[in-house]
Design a protein around this motif. Structure first.
Motif, PDB file in Angstrom:
ATOM      1  N   TYR A 118      13.256  32.488  -9.072  1.00 31.56           N
ATOM      2  CA  TYR A 118      13.827  31.305  -9.709  1.00 31.56           C
ATOM      3  C   TYR A 118      15.357  31.316  -9.620  1.00 31.56           C
ATOM      4  CZ  TYR A 118       9.086  31.159 -11.487  1.00 31.56           C
ATOM      5  OH  TYR A 118       7.719  31.133 -11.566  1.00 31.56           O
ATOM      6  N   ASP A 119      15.945  32.508  -9.667  1.00 32.46           N
ATOM      7  CA  ASP A 119      17.400  32.610  -9.465  1.00 32.46           C
ATOM      8  C   ASP A 119      17.781  32.219  -8.046  1.00 32.46           C
ATOM      9  OD1 ASP A 119      18.328  33.777 -12.067  1.00 32.46           O
ATOM     10  OD2 ASP A 119      16.877  35.313 -11.509  1.00 32.46           O
ATOM     11  N   VAL A 120      16.914  32.533  -7.075  1.00 27.30           N
ATOM     12  CA  VAL A 120      17.138  32.129  -5.683  1.00 27.30           C
ATOM     13  C   VAL A 120      17.162  30.609  -5.595  1.00 27.30           C
ATOM     14  CG1 VAL A 120      16.131  32.095  -3.378  1.00 27.30           C
ATOM     15  CG2 VAL A 120      16.136  34.220  -4.696  1.00 27.30           C
ATOM     16  N   LEU A 121      16.207  29.960  -6.218  1.00 28.86           N
ATOM     17  CA  LEU A 121      16.122  28.498  -6.166  1.00 28.86           C
ATOM     18  C   LEU A 121      17.304  27.854  -6.888  1.00 28.86           C
ATOM     19  CD1 LEU A 121      12.284  28.097  -6.853  1.00 28.86           C
ATOM     20  CD2 LEU A 121      13.463  27.926  -4.655  1.00 28.86           C
ATOM     21  N   ILE A 122      17.689  28.417  -8.038  1.00 28.41           N
ATOM     22  CA  ILE A 122      18.845  27.876  -8.777  1.00 28.41           C
ATOM     23  C   ILE A 122      20.107  27.960  -7.931  1.00 28.41           C
ATOM     24  CG2 ILE A 122      20.369  28.279 -10.761  1.00 28.41           C
ATOM     25  CD1 ILE A 122      17.831  29.214 -12.282  1.00 28.41           C
ATOM     26  N   ALA A 123      20.316  29.119  -7.277  1.00 28.47           N
ATOM     27  CA  ALA A 123      21.513  29.284  -6.439  1.00 28.47           C
ATOM     28  C   ALA A 123      21.503  28.313  -5.270  1.00 28.47           C
ATOM     29  CB  ALA A 123      21.589  30.724  -5.936  1.00 28.47           C
ATOM     30  N   PHE A 124      20.341  28.137  -4.634  1.00 26.92           N
ATOM     31  CA  PHE A 124      20.269  27.255  -3.461  1.00 26.92           C
ATOM     32  C   PHE A 124      20.550  25.805  -3.846  1.00 26.92           C
ATOM     33  CE2 PHE A 124      17.925  24.428  -0.606  1.00 26.92           C
ATOM     34  CZ  PHE A 124      18.500  24.783   0.605  1.00 26.92           C
ATOM     35  N   PHE A 125      19.871  25.318  -4.869  1.00 22.65           N
ATOM     36  CA  PHE A 125      20.067  23.920  -5.257  1.00 22.65           C
ATOM     37  C   PHE A 125      21.434  23.701  -5.893  1.00 22.65           C
ATOM     38  CE2 PHE A 125      15.340  24.065  -5.166  1.00 22.65           C
ATOM     39  CZ  PHE A 125      15.165  23.140  -4.149  1.00 22.65           C
ATOM     40  N   GLY A 126      21.952  24.733  -6.575  1.00 19.68           N
ATOM     41  CA  GLY A 126      23.309  24.633  -7.092  1.00 19.68           C
ATOM     42  C   GLY A 126      24.327  24.535  -5.968  1.00 19.68           C
ATOM     43  N   GLY A 127      24.143  25.352  -4.931  1.00 18.09           N
ATOM     44  CA  GLY A 127      25.026  25.281  -3.773  1.00 18.09           C
ATOM     45  C   GLY A 127      24.939  23.937  -3.066  1.00 18.09           C
ATOM     46  N   ALA A 128      23.724  23.380  -2.992  1.00 17.89           N
ATOM     47  CA  ALA A 128      23.545  22.062  -2.363  1.00 17.89           C
ATOM     48  C   ALA A 128      24.312  20.995  -3.147  1.00 17.89           C
ATOM     49  CB  ALA A 128      22.058  21.714  -2.302  1.00 17.89           C
TER      50      ALA A 128
END
Length: 456
Positions: free
Chosen positions: A131-141
């Motif tokens: 979930y931290d991976v997904l948060i970082a990816f969508f946050g970066g987007a």
């Protein structure tokens, strides 16, 4: 116009995009870590460390908002996305310096901090998941879209800084080093690495989807090697998080199954389940119950149906009746013993304080007696006209005020026919004050006759 084209119009970014060169210049400026940026980073690290130390979410959010760490991370993603090797080198260098300074600053804070216990905000940064991976990816987007559009996306960048939480993991890593807990250091630093990689990955994908021109065109073999390296980094970063997530999900499913099993098979009127748990080593489910007993037949029937709840392979152990009462009694005795110890400790402290106070008061009263004996030889040499001297502590109260005066009363008698001038009295008072270590002294002359009467 078909439906697909209508939908594309709503999602089209090109009309809102800034000029490409302006976007690149804006991101490139954020890569630098010198002067003010560096000091802001150090201050933000101290604020975040304080927030983690006192378990204050608001303080941690404030530190994330003022942190400039996002700059070099997005810069690395932009550099890879447009094949700008020089920008990538600069971003990596500044990112490494910022990371090192952040960890060292946090470590320094936690070395001098008197609060050493790990709070919940700090512990939350030690076990990253998918979930931290997904948060970082969508946050970066969200970050690259905001930076690429007119107006810089309003509040998007601060929101990304809060969501991806770059500062707290670095502070937790510093805490791990300061306290010698390497599991904290590696867990927190892994979370920071996840955020870095996937914010950069989202930036790479974003600039390529938005059609940014490449700074240089890589040869096919170099492009292929770069693609393989990027894929390897992504997989290596994601895999441990996937494993941790799988373990958390398995634990959650097991606990949910256990609750359903207890509710359906063991719960009954008049029985209260105090606790439940498992021993993974012995494969045993332990249930502690009080009240109406769960019969052996009920336990056997429940054991036979454990497979249906995903609890196969475990042995059911129900602790109830005398055993549960013993546990409760032991727990109560332990709590009472702890309470008694605390009360005795408090009483001991109070008695110690009272004893110190009484000792101090006793010394004040006996001091005059001991000092009078010490002064006898000096009195005979310095003031032979003085026949006798008595010292005692006195307290004076006044009618028109609540103040009290403390002093030493010195009663003395002169030899018959002895000469005693005002200068002798002044020297006598000064000598007494010196020997009494600065205490206030009140002289009280008396006749030798009264002195003789008291002696008899």
């Amino acid at each position: 116009m078909n439906l697909f084209k209508r939908i594309r119009i709503f999602f089209n970014l090109r009309s809102d995009l800034e000029q490409e060169q302006a976007i690149i210049e804006e991101i490139t400026r954020g890569v630098s870590f010198r002067g003010a940026n560096l000091w802001v980073l150090i201050v933000a690290i101290f604020i975040a460390s304080l927030g983690l130390n006192v378990n204050s979410t608001a303080v941690i959010i404030g530190a994330m908002l003022i942190s400039p760490l996002m700059g070099p991370i997005i810069g690395m993603g932009l550099a890879v996305g447009i094949n700008d090797l020089e920008l990538l080198k600069r971003a990596l260098k500044n990112f490494s310096v910022a990371t090192l300074i952040s960890v060292l600053t946090a470590m320094l804070y936690f070395l001098i901090s008197p609060l050493e216990e790990a709070q919940s905000e700090l512990l939350a940064r030690t076990t990253p998941t998918i979930y931290d991976v997904l948060i970082a990816f969508f946050g970066g987007a969200a970050g690259i879209i905001a930076l690429s559009t007119r107006g810089r996306g309003g509040n998007v960048i601060p929101g990304v800084a809060i969501a991806t939480a770059l500062m707290p993991p670095l502070c937790t890593a510093g805490y791990g080093l300061a306290t010698g807990q390497l599991t904290f250091f590696f867990g927190a630093f892994y979370l920071f690495f996840i955020n870095t990689v996937f914010i950069s990955l989202a930036t790479i994908i974003g600039v390529r989807l938005m059609g940014f021109r490449h700074h240089e065109v890589l040869a096919p073999d170099r492009a292929k090697r770069a693609h393989h390296i990027l894929t390897l980094i992504i997989v290596a970063t994601t895999l441990p998080a996937l494993l941790m997530t799988a373990d958390i999900i398995r634990t959650s499913i097991f606990e949910n199954n256990l609750r359903r099993f207890i509710a359906a098979e063991l719960a009954q009127s008049g029985t209260q389940i105090l606790s439940s748990g498992r021993d993974a080593t012995t494969k045993e489910l332990r249930i502690v119950a009080i009240g109406r007993a769960i019969t052996d037949d009920q336990q056997q029937a429940a054991t036979a149906r454990m497979e249906q709840y995903g609890l196969g392979g475990y042995q059911l152990s129900v602790i109830q009746g005398g055993a549960s009462d013993s546990l409760l009694s032991l727990s109560s005795q332990l709590a009472q013993h702890t309470y008694t110890q605390e009360r005795e400790k408090q009483k001991l402290l109070e008695l110690s304080s009272d004893n110190a106070s009484l000792t101090q008061r006793l010394e004040a009263y006996t001091r005059c007696e001991a000092l009078a004996t010490e002064l006898r030889p000096e009195l005979a040499v310095l003031f032979p006209a003085v026949h006798s001297l008595s010292l005692s502590r006195a307290v004076e109260v006044q009618r028109d005020t609540t103040a009290t005066l403390h002093f030493v009363m010195a009663a003395f008698a002169l030899e018959e026919g002895a000469r005693w001038s005002a200068e002798d009295a002044r020297r006598f008072e000064a000598w007494l004050k010196t020997r009494l270590s600065g205490d206030s002294v009140v002289l009280l002359p008396r006749t030798k006759v009264f002195s003789s009467m008291k002696a008899h």
